[in-house]
Design a protein around this motif. Structure first.
Motif, PDB file in Angstrom:
ATOM      1  N   ARG A 145       0.366  -1.182   0.141  1.00 41.94           N
ATOM      2  CA  ARG A 145      -0.175  -0.012  -0.186  1.00 41.94           C
ATOM      3  C   ARG A 145       1.077   0.839   0.180  1.00 41.94           C
ATOM      4  N   VAL A 146       1.921   1.073   0.793  1.00 38.13           N
ATOM      5  CA  VAL A 146       2.936   2.192   0.226  1.00 38.13           C
ATOM      6  C   VAL A 146       3.573   2.384  -1.058  1.00 38.13           C
ATOM      7  N   LEU A 147       3.925   0.921  -1.602  1.00 36.65           N
ATOM      8  CA  LEU A 147       4.912   1.304  -2.515  1.00 36.65           C
ATOM      9  C   LEU A 147       3.984   2.074  -4.184  1.00 36.65           C
ATOM     10  N   SER A 148       4.761   2.807  -4.702  1.00 42.26           N
ATOM     11  CA  SER A 148       3.879   2.661  -6.235  1.00 42.26           C
ATOM     12  C   SER A 148       2.953   1.803  -7.147  1.00 42.26           C
ATOM     13  N   VAL A 149       2.238   2.280  -7.650  1.00 44.89           N
ATOM     14  CA  VAL A 149       1.433   1.200  -8.490  1.00 44.89           C
ATOM     15  C   VAL A 149       2.486  -0.103  -9.402  1.00 44.89           C
ATOM     16  N   SER A 150       3.144   0.711 -10.299  1.00 40.70           N
ATOM     17  CA  SER A 150       4.523  -0.170 -10.935  1.00 40.70           C
ATOM     18  C   SER A 150       5.289  -1.344  -9.874  1.00 40.70           C
ATOM     19  N   ARG A 151       5.436  -0.464  -8.800  1.00 43.24           N
ATOM     20  CA  ARG A 151       6.699  -1.616  -7.406  1.00 43.24           C
ATOM     21  C   ARG A 151       6.144  -2.417  -6.866  1.00 43.24           C
ATOM     22  N   ALA A 152       4.393  -2.209  -6.741  1.00 41.24           N
ATOM     23  CA  ALA A 152       3.688  -2.683  -6.485  1.00 41.24           C
ATOM     24  C   ALA A 152       3.502  -3.776  -7.012  1.00 41.24           C
ATOM     25  N   ARG A 153       3.187  -3.486  -8.559  1.00 38.18           N
ATOM     26  CA  ARG A 153       3.011  -4.995  -9.646  1.00 38.18           C
ATOM     27  C   ARG A 153       4.880  -5.896  -9.631  1.00 38.18           C
ATOM     28  N   LYS A 154       6.394  -5.269  -9.355  1.00 37.52           N
ATOM     29  CA  LYS A 154       6.819  -5.812  -9.439  1.00 37.52           C
ATOM     30  C   LYS A 154       7.211  -6.939  -8.150  1.00 37.52           C
ATOM     31  N   VAL A 155       6.487  -6.426  -6.778  1.00 35.31           N
ATOM     32  CA  VAL A 155       6.412  -7.325  -5.747  1.00 35.31           C
ATOM     33  C   VAL A 155       5.386  -8.083  -5.773  1.00 35.31           C
ATOM     34  N   SER A 156       4.701  -7.646  -6.406  1.00 33.40           N
ATOM     35  CA  SER A 156       3.191  -9.021  -6.743  1.00 33.40           C
ATOM     36  C   SER A 156       4.350  -9.883  -7.815  1.00 33.40           C
ATOM     37  N   ALA A 157       4.471 -10.020  -8.621  1.00 27.35           N
ATOM     38  CA  ALA A 157       5.015 -10.365  -9.936  1.00 27.35           C
ATOM     39  C   ALA A 157       5.770 -11.973  -9.137  1.00 27.35           C
ATOM     40  N   PHE A 158       7.404 -10.787  -8.253  1.00 24.55           N
ATOM     41  CA  PHE A 158       8.152 -11.853  -7.540  1.00 24.55           C
ATOM     42  C   PHE A 158       7.208 -13.212  -6.795  1.00 24.55           C
ATOM     43  N   LEU A 159       6.484 -12.634  -5.906  1.00 24.02           N
ATOM     44  CA  LEU A 159       5.874 -13.009  -5.024  1.00 24.02           C
ATOM     45  C   LEU A 159       4.757 -14.313  -6.079  1.00 24.02           C
ATOM     46  N   ARG A 160       4.580 -14.467  -7.042  1.00 26.40           N
ATOM     47  CA  ARG A 160       4.447 -15.687  -8.260  1.00 26.40           C
ATOM     48  C   ARG A 160       4.989 -16.397  -8.484  1.00 26.40           C
ATOM     49  N   LYS A 161       6.958 -16.226  -7.672  1.00 24.09           N
ATOM     50  CA  LYS A 161       7.661 -16.587  -9.012  1.00 24.09           C
ATOM     51  C   LYS A 161       7.543 -18.367  -7.666  1.00 24.09           C
ATOM     52  N   PRO A 162       8.153 -19.186  -8.743  1.00 20.78           N
ATOM     53  CA  PRO A 162       8.136 -20.590  -8.334  1.00 20.78           C
ATOM     54  C   PRO A 162       8.715 -21.336  -7.368  1.00 20.78           C
ATOM     55  N   LEU A 163       9.267 -20.120  -7.196  1.00 22.79           N
ATOM     56  CA  LEU A 163      10.689 -20.628  -5.737  1.00 22.79           C
ATOM     57  C   LEU A 163       9.584 -20.845  -4.727  1.00 22.79           C
ATOM     58  N   LEU A 164       8.192 -19.894  -3.892  1.00 18.66           N
ATOM     59  CA  LEU A 164       7.790 -19.043  -3.074  1.00 18.66           C
ATOM     60  C   LEU A 164       6.154 -19.777  -3.190  1.00 18.66           C
ATOM     61  N   ARG A 165       6.295 -20.259  -4.928  1.00 15.23           N
ATOM     62  CA  ARG A 165       4.594 -21.586  -4.048  1.00 15.23           C
ATOM     63  C   ARG A 165       5.878 -22.027  -3.648  1.00 15.23           C
ATOM     64  N   VAL A 166       7.155 -22.959  -3.662  1.00 13.41           N
ATOM     65  CA  VAL A 166       7.257 -24.039  -3.245  1.00 13.41           C
ATOM     66  C   VAL A 166       7.740 -23.712  -1.806  1.00 13.41           C
ATOM     67  N   LEU A 167       8.007 -23.067  -0.748  1.00 14.61           N
ATOM     68  CA  LEU A 167       8.632 -22.464  -0.059  1.00 14.61           C
ATOM     69  C   LEU A 167       7.135 -22.189   0.795  1.00 14.61           C
ATOM     70  N   THR A 168       5.998 -21.602   0.351  1.00 10.34           N
ATOM     71  CA  THR A 168       4.807 -21.388   1.088  1.00 10.34           C
ATOM     72  C   THR A 168       3.541 -22.348   0.686  1.00 10.34           C
ATOM     73  N   TYR A 169       3.463 -23.688   0.267  1.00 10.28           N
ATOM     74  CA  TYR A 169       3.074 -24.604   0.529  1.00 10.28           C
ATOM     75  C   TYR A 169       3.340 -25.780   1.509  1.00 10.28           C
ATOM     76  N   PRO A 170       2.105 -25.403   1.806  1.00 11.76           N
ATOM     77  CA  PRO A 170       2.817 -25.844   3.481  1.00 11.76           C
ATOM     78  C   PRO A 170       3.146 -26.943   4.107  1.00 11.76           C
ATOM     79  N   ILE A 171       2.889 -28.064   3.422  1.00 11.27           N
ATOM     80  CA  ILE A 171       4.150 -29.508   3.447  1.00 11.27           C
ATOM     81  C   ILE A 171       5.695 -29.070   4.051  1.00 11.27           C
ATOM     82  N   LEU A 172       6.285 -28.244   2.967  1.00  7.64           N
ATOM     83  CA  LEU A 172       7.439 -27.848   3.839  1.00  7.64           C
ATOM     84  C   LEU A 172       7.298 -27.009   4.345  1.00  7.64           C
ATOM     85  N   PRO A 173       7.173 -26.466   4.282  1.00  2.39           N
ATOM     86  CA  PRO A 173       7.513 -25.038   5.992  1.00  2.39           C
ATOM     87  C   PRO A 173       6.690 -26.047   7.166  1.00  2.39           C
ATOM     88  N   ALA A 174       6.134 -27.426   6.951  1.00  2.00           N
ATOM     89  CA  ALA A 174       5.775 -27.722   8.077  1.00  2.00           C
ATOM     90  C   ALA A 174       6.725 -28.625   8.755  1.00  2.00           C
TER      91      ALA A 174
END
Length: 264
Positions: A101-130
């Motif tokens: 909410r603090v970032l500009s729209v363009s930078r917020a989109r870059k952060v959102s794109a980073f959060l969609r990366k496959p590595l973060l998909r793996v790290l946030t799938y509950p089984i691996l953190p468990a």
């Protein structure tokens, strides 16, 4: 036990404390930037975040961190603060939402794109953190790793960092406070949480009867009881939040005034 290491060297404490101090400053800056943009941030989020950081800091620097080297019960208190209660409060502080909410729209989109990366998909799938969370504890307490941690300061730092990050990732993968691109079903998260609870509870009972090498039986018993009941208290909060979100998502949508239902 390990009297020659009773006075913990200063550098591991500072090294472990530095990230939490940085997060305190960063979140505070984001909070005031949000206010300046005319987007008030809930004060309870700020309080939750700062309380979580305080619990983490208490566990890595100061008297409790020093006593944890010679008292298993104190060590387990630090584990609860750093790996469970602290991460839960930090997740409830919703740092990613505040950042976006603090970032500009363009930078917020870059952060959102980073959060969609496959590595973060793996790290946030509950089984691996468990597995990282509970499995890491089994490895720590049922092998020589616990004693080695008190002998080698670099290992001490790495294990504490692992305990924190595994705890945070696990909590964030079970309860969605911040936006998460890779959503997992409530049923899957509930099943993983149930398995993690069982693994944590069994380990605490195991430690009650089989203390780590060098830990007196009295300390092992009190420490394992703290691990069991303290862990249950934190997990109960996670269960309540998960069930609340699940209920909200599953309940029928209420009709607006004047809207006629076509069902039935």
């Amino acid at each position: 036990m390990h009297n020659h290491h009773a006075a913990l060297e200063w550098w591991p404490q500072l090294l472990l404390a530095a990230p939490f101090l940085f997060l305190f400053i960063l979140y505070g800056i984001l909070y005031f930037l949000s206010l300046q943009k005319g987007k008030p941030w809930p004060i309870h989020r700020l309080l939750l975040w700062n309380t979580g950081l305080a619990l983490c800091l208490i566990s890595v620097i100061g008297p409790l961190a020093q006593q944890a080297h010679v008292d298993f019960t104190i060590h387990m208190t630090g584990h609860l603060f750093l790996g469970m209660a602290g991460p839960l409060l930090l997740v409830l502080g919703a740092p990613i939402t505040l950042l976006l909410r603090v970032l500009s729209v363009s930078r917020a989109r870059k952060v959102s794109a980073f959060l969609r990366k496959p590595l973060l998909r793996v790290l946030t799938y509950p089984i691996l953190p468990a597995l990282l969370n509970v499995g890491g504890l089994w490895l720590l307490y049922t092998t020589s790793l616990y004693n080695l941690m008190h002998e080698y300061m670099l290992l001490h730092v790495l294990i504490h960092l692992h305990v924190f990050f595994a705890g945070y990732l696990f909590t964030a993968s079970i309860i969605y406070i911040d936006p998460i691109p890779h959503r997992v079903s409530y049923l899957t998260r509930a099943l993983v949480l149930t398995g993690a609870l069982a693994g944590h509870g069994i380990l605490s009972k195991y430690l009650y009867a089989h203390p780590p090498v060098g830990v007196p039986a009295e300390q092992a018993q009190s420490g394992s009881m703290l691990m069991y009941y303290g862990g249950d208290a934190v997990d109960l909060v996670i269960i309540i939040i998960l069930c609340r979100h699940w209920y909200r998502a599953a309940r029928p949508r209420t009709l607006h005034s004047g809207q006629i239902s076509t069902e039935g």
